[in-house]
Design an enzyme around this catalytic site. Structure first.
Site, mmCIF file in Angstrom:
data_model
loop_
_atom_site.group_PDB
_atom_site.id
_atom_site.type_symbol
_atom_site.label_atom_id
_atom_site.label_comp_id
_atom_site.label_asym_id
_atom_site.label_seq_id
_atom_site.Cartn_x
_atom_site.Cartn_y
_atom_site.Cartn_z
ATOM 1 N N ASP A 1 -9.507 36.786 115.879
ATOM 2 C CA ASP A 1 -8.934 38.070 116.245
ATOM 3 C C ASP A 1 -7.604 37.763 116.937
ATOM 4 O O ASP A 1 -7.359 36.615 117.340
ATOM 5 C CB ASP A 1 -9.892 38.808 117.176
ATOM 6 C CG ASP A 1 -9.330 40.129 117.668
ATOM 7 O OD1 ASP A 1 -8.733 40.861 116.855
ATOM 8 O OD2 ASP A 1 -9.478 40.423 118.869
ATOM 9 N N ASP B 1 -5.515 40.215 119.467
ATOM 10 C CA ASP B 1 -5.401 40.719 120.839
ATOM 11 C C ASP B 1 -6.639 40.380 121.654
ATOM 12 O O ASP B 1 -7.756 40.758 121.309
ATOM 13 C CB ASP B 1 -5.177 42.230 120.815
ATOM 14 C CG ASP B 1 -3.913 42.602 120.060
ATOM 15 O OD1 ASP B 1 -2.848 42.069 120.407
ATOM 16 O OD2 ASP B 1 -4.000 43.404 119.116
#
Length: 324
Positions: A87, A89
């Site tokens: 991922d 953020d």
């Protein structure tokens, strides 16, 4: 038009950031069954951490006398993942509180919308995947600004324009290197690329913003070897598994051979729904979320001498060698 703060009656979330440190919490391992000392290699019993017994009615924290040893020696026979999927953020960079949130608020101020998202409110809004979806849900609940159009189609265009400007402001933060990589990220990516493991970033954020993070903070040499799946590349965002399924199909790998690194409950749900192994590295906003289904949970990846795990550990978790 004066700016006023609009807030919802929502529970408070911790806003402490782990961007510069790996010392927020002790690492934990989760499995699909109760873990006991006899299930693990003797080389792992070196210090104190916590286990969770998933067979109990409620999760109970059990103090034990072992720590996951991240060296290759502890898992030399591990099969490496076919792909390592990150991922963006909260995993590559702890961007939410002082990156995306600030950029949203600056956009709202520029457009004189009279809206400010405080730290706790934004933590609650992060349960919604995607910035455009986040703004739409917020305005649907609290009321649309006076400057917003009335028709549904025009509102979609209005939200898209806000998100475009927000992305521009966020990219400026990244390009000026005001938000650093989280500890251990570059190390783990280098290990993967060095061993021929495919690396990708799978995010609900705008593709331009994710590309800026990868190219500016990881550097062009790494960036050209990393595949990015982001934004509206799939119609349904996390916790839907679509983005991880797309990544596996595009990279030509079996989902069961992939290891995902996530920081949130919705990201974990997406990875698990895609039938992938998932390691969680908690971020400032997600420290208190439920990660019961994760294969392992840490406060960060970590660089030596505070390294939490490495590529060899990813392979060992993939093999389920810690499951009874």
């Amino acid at each position: 038009m004066a700016s006023t703060t609009i807030s919802l009656s929502l529970p408070s979330f911790s806003s402490s950031s782990s961007t510069h440190s790996c010392t927020q919490t002790k690492p934990s391992i989760f499995s699909h069954h109760q873990l006991t000392r006899k299930n693990l290699p003797s080389s792992l019993f070196t210090s104190t951490t916590f286990l969770y017994n998933r067979t109990a009615t409620r999760t109970q924290q059990i103090s034990t006398s072992f720590k996951v040893k991240c060296s290759a020696a502890a898992s030399s026979s591990a099969t490496l993942p076919s792909a390592l999927l990150f991922d963006c953020d909260g995993v590559l960079v702890d961007t939410e509180k002082d990156g995306h949130r600030i950029s949203f608020n600056d956009t709202f101020k520029e457009k004189e919308l009279g809206v400010t998202w405080d730290v706790d409110l934004y933590g609650e809004l992060l349960k919604i995947g995607g910035g455009k979806e986040r703004m739409t849900a917020y305005f649907n609940k609290t009321g649309w600004p006076e400057r917003a159009p009335k028709s549904e189609e025009e509102r979609k265009e209005f939200i898209a324009s806000l998100h475009k400007r927000k992305t521009e402001l966020f990219m400026a933060l990244i390009e000026n290197r005001l938000l650093p990589l989280r500890p251990g990220v570059a190390k783990l990516i280098d290990q993967a690329l060095g061993k021929g493991v495919k690396v990708a970033v799978c995010s609900t954020s705008n593709e331009k913003a994710v590309s800026a993070v990868v190219s500016c903070l990881l550097g062009p040499e790494r960036a050209e070897k990393i595949k990015i799946f982001a934004g509206d590349v799939v119609p349904r965002k996390k916790p839907d598994p679509a983005i991880y399924t797309l990544a596996a199909n595009t990279l030509g790998v079996d989902p069961s051979s992939c290891v995902v690194v996530e920081d949130s409950a919705i990201g974990l749900a997406a990875a698990k729904a895609a039938e992938m192994t998932c390691i969680v590295t908690k971020s400032g906003y997600t420290a208190d979320e439920d990660f019961l289904n994760a294969d392992a949970v840490f406060d960060c990846i970590g660089d030596p001498p505070e390294e939490r795990f490495d590529l060899a550990f990813c392979g060992s978790v993939l093999q389920k060698q810690y499951v009874s």
